[in-house]
Scaffold this motif. Sequence first.
Motif, PDB file in Angstrom:
ATOM      1  N   GLY A 142       0.776  -1.232   0.000  1.00 58.94           N
ATOM      2  CA  GLY A 142       0.000   0.000   0.000  1.00 58.94           C
ATOM      3  C   GLY A 142       0.804   1.276   0.000  1.00 58.94           C
ATOM      4  N   ALA A 143       2.130   1.195   0.067  1.00 66.38           N
ATOM      5  CA  ALA A 143       2.951   2.403   0.095  1.00 66.38           C
ATOM      6  C   ALA A 143       2.913   3.100  -1.262  1.00 66.38           C
ATOM      7  N   GLY A 144       2.622   4.395  -1.248  1.00 69.53           N
ATOM      8  CA  GLY A 144       2.625   5.186  -2.473  1.00 69.53           C
ATOM      9  C   GLY A 144       4.001   5.742  -2.769  1.00 69.53           C
ATOM     10  N   ALA A 145       4.233   6.093  -4.029  1.00 63.32           N
ATOM     11  CA  ALA A 145       5.553   6.550  -4.448  1.00 63.32           C
ATOM     12  C   ALA A 145       6.007   7.787  -3.683  1.00 63.32           C
ATOM     13  N   ASP A 147       4.936   8.750  -0.624  1.00 61.00           N
ATOM     14  CA  ASP A 147       4.729   8.669   0.825  1.00 61.00           C
ATOM     15  C   ASP A 147       6.056   8.789   1.565  1.00 61.00           C
ATOM     16  N   ARG A 148       6.067   9.578   2.619  1.00 61.70           N
ATOM     17  CA  ARG A 148       7.258   9.685   3.468  1.00 61.70           C
ATOM     18  C   ARG A 148       7.224   8.562   4.506  1.00 61.70           C
ATOM     19  N   LEU A 149       8.133   7.629   4.348  1.00 67.15           N
ATOM     20  CA  LEU A 149       8.146   6.454   5.211  1.00 67.15           C
ATOM     21  C   LEU A 149       9.550   6.225   5.764  1.00 67.15           C
ATOM     22  N   PRO A 150       9.656   5.670   6.965  1.00 70.86           N
ATOM     23  CA  PRO A 150      10.980   5.336   7.494  1.00 70.86           C
ATOM     24  C   PRO A 150      11.660   4.298   6.614  1.00 70.86           C
ATOM     25  N   LEU A 151      13.002   4.293   6.663  1.00 63.96           N
ATOM     26  CA  LEU A 151      13.794   3.497   5.726  1.00 63.96           C
ATOM     27  C   LEU A 151      14.827   2.668   6.472  1.00 63.96           C
ATOM     28  N   LEU A 152      14.852   1.385   6.171  1.00 59.00           N
ATOM     29  CA  LEU A 152      15.898   0.476   6.641  1.00 59.00           C
ATOM     30  C   LEU A 152      16.885   0.282   5.496  1.00 59.00           C
ATOM     31  N   VAL A 153      18.168   0.546   5.745  1.00 57.19           N
ATOM     32  CA  VAL A 153      19.209   0.452   4.718  1.00 57.19           C
ATOM     33  C   VAL A 153      20.087  -0.742   5.057  1.00 57.19           C
ATOM     34  N   THR A 178       3.022  -4.750  13.984  1.00 62.55           N
ATOM     35  CA  THR A 178       4.181  -4.651  14.863  1.00 62.55           C
ATOM     36  C   THR A 178       5.129  -3.556  14.389  1.00 62.55           C
ATOM     37  N   LEU A 179       5.262  -3.416  13.070  1.00 58.83           N
ATOM     38  CA  LEU A 179       6.079  -2.360  12.473  1.00 58.83           C
ATOM     39  C   LEU A 179       5.182  -1.409  11.692  1.00 58.83           C
ATOM     40  N   PRO A 180       5.591  -0.138  11.594  1.00 56.57           N
ATOM     41  CA  PRO A 180       4.806   0.795  10.791  1.00 56.57           C
ATOM     42  C   PRO A 180       5.072   0.589   9.306  1.00 56.57           C
ATOM     43  N   PRO A 181       4.230   1.133   8.429  1.00 54.78           N
ATOM     44  CA  PRO A 181       4.565   1.122   6.997  1.00 54.78           C
ATOM     45  C   PRO A 181       5.960   1.700   6.796  1.00 54.78           C
ATOM     46  N   PRO A 345      13.966 -10.740  19.113  1.00 55.06           N
ATOM     47  CA  PRO A 345      13.361  -9.411  19.136  1.00 55.06           C
ATOM     48  C   PRO A 345      14.263  -8.222  18.812  1.00 55.06           C
ATOM     49  N   PRO A 346      15.616  -8.337  18.706  1.00 58.21           N
ATOM     50  CA  PRO A 346      16.440  -7.121  18.659  1.00 58.21           C
ATOM     51  C   PRO A 346      16.113  -6.153  17.536  1.00 58.21           C
ATOM     52  N   LEU A 347      15.963  -6.638  16.288  1.00 63.10           N
ATOM     53  CA  LEU A 347      15.701  -5.719  15.180  1.00 63.10           C
ATOM     54  C   LEU A 347      14.325  -5.083  15.311  1.00 63.10           C
ATOM     55  N   LEU A 348      13.319  -5.881  15.646  1.00 67.50           N
ATOM     56  CA  LEU A 348      11.975  -5.311  15.796  1.00 67.50           C
ATOM     57  C   LEU A 348      11.955  -4.245  16.888  1.00 67.50           C
ATOM     58  N   HIS A 349      12.579  -4.520  18.022  1.00 67.15           N
ATOM     59  CA  HIS A 349      12.599  -3.540  19.109  1.00 67.15           C
ATOM     60  C   HIS A 349      13.306  -2.263  18.689  1.00 67.15           C
ATOM     61  N   LEU A 350      14.422  -2.408  17.965  1.00 64.19           N
ATOM     62  CA  LEU A 350      15.166  -1.219  17.524  1.00 64.19           C
ATOM     63  C   LEU A 350      14.315  -0.365  16.591  1.00 64.19           C
ATOM     64  N   LEU A 351      13.667  -0.989  15.616  1.00 67.52           N
ATOM     65  CA  LEU A 351      12.857  -0.228  14.666  1.00 67.52           C
ATOM     66  C   LEU A 351      11.657   0.409  15.350  1.00 67.52           C
ATOM     67  N   ARG A 352      11.020  -0.322  16.233  1.00 67.28           N
ATOM     68  CA  ARG A 352       9.825   0.232  16.906  1.00 67.28           C
ATOM     69  C   ARG A 352      10.176   1.434  17.775  1.00 67.28           C
ATOM     70  N   ARG A 353      11.247   1.324  18.551  1.00 67.37           N
ATOM     71  CA  ARG A 353      11.553   2.438  19.446  1.00 67.37           C
ATOM     72  C   ARG A 353      12.150   3.624  18.699  1.00 67.37           C
ATOM     73  N   THR A 354      12.727   3.362  17.519  1.00 68.75           N
ATOM     74  CA  THR A 354      13.300   4.445  16.724  1.00 68.75           C
ATOM     75  C   THR A 354      12.223   5.182  15.940  1.00 68.75           C
ATOM     76  N   TRP A 355      11.208   4.462  15.494  1.00 68.36           N
ATOM     77  CA  TRP A 355      10.231   5.036  14.572  1.00 68.36           C
ATOM     78  C   TRP A 355       8.873   5.339  15.205  1.00 68.36           C
ATOM     79  N   THR A 356       8.630   4.880  16.420  1.00 66.72           N
ATOM     80  CA  THR A 356       7.295   5.130  16.990  1.00 66.72           C
ATOM     81  C   THR A 356       7.398   5.861  18.319  1.00 66.72           C
TER      82      THR A 356
END
Length: 356
Positions: A142-145, A147-153, A178-181, A345-356
């Motif tokens: 559902g992400a549009g071209a 849309d401003r979305l967080p990015l994992l590199v 669990t994770l945002p768009p 859980p490490p990656l999910l926790h890192l992304l959630r606390r960084t982005w939410t």
Amino acid sequence: MKILDAGPVVGDAGVTFRVRDPDRELAGVRLLQEVRRPRVGPPFERRDGAWELRFPLAGADRMEYRLELTRADGTTEVVCDPANPRRAPGPFGDKSVVELPAYRPPEWVGREPAARGHVSRLDVPSAALGATITVELWSSPGAGAGDRLPLLVAHDGPEYARLSALTHLLDVHVGDGTLPPMRAALLPPVDRDRDYSASPAYARALTHEVLPALAARAPVPEGRAMRVGMGASLGALAMLHAHRSAPASLGALFLQSGSFFRHRFDAHESGFTRFRRVARFVGRVDAAESWPHSVPVAMTCGAIEENLANNRATRAALARQGYDVALHEVRDGHNWIAWRDAFVPPLLHLLRRTWT
């Protein structure tokens, strides 16, 4: 004891490997493994029409390996264990796998996501590297071209997706909320040993060419925290080096089994062409008393890895410098399945606390 598919026999203290050879076609068998040195060996012993080896396995719940078979005429062949159907994928082909009774794959691996993201390509010409970097850009459903979305590199991103199911993980956990768009930029190396070894040229390419090109194609919300960098082995080292070279570029780091080589821990790696450059950079990181641009960092490393000592030292140095950093030690080695199994859980926790 538990017999695995009539192949290796797993006991409390280790594994017994057995290769049948009733017609004496083989002159020798050796185990190829990454649990201890030397990597080639130890040799099997001939016993009762077969070649047998008892191999201790402490600190791990699984092990990847191959066999080197020496024929009577002196020729050799490297094969997966013919008596063991379990396989693990790798960049240089499959390996056989031993799983102890305590091992369980992550729950999310078997889940079907509600929907799958889509992947597009972005070619980024790099003057710093004299090459074009073709990025695979995963976008959540559902992400549009625009849309401003967080990015994992992700360094070695295509292999992360293929061998560690990274995009499947993102599909599952964006789908269940669990994770945002979000988006994930899957970066391939141009020359991995050269570029991921604390290379100033590569750090410039990533921070001054790739990330700006991604921002134009896949905009992120304001603030560096919306970009998180990840990598494994040399890819983790290169991501830490990019962060220290251009602190405003990344808002958090996920570093797996980083090749944070130091002379005191890693003399066995001194034959690596860029060992000195890596050791100089890591030495500077370890020696710094403070760092004004700290970010959240999650690290993982296998309990039986040679990199464990240098990962522990790097974690301690970052913590001393004010980073919010944790090292998660897992019961495995230096391989793509181990890195997959350490996402949660490490990656999910890192992304959630960084982005939410």
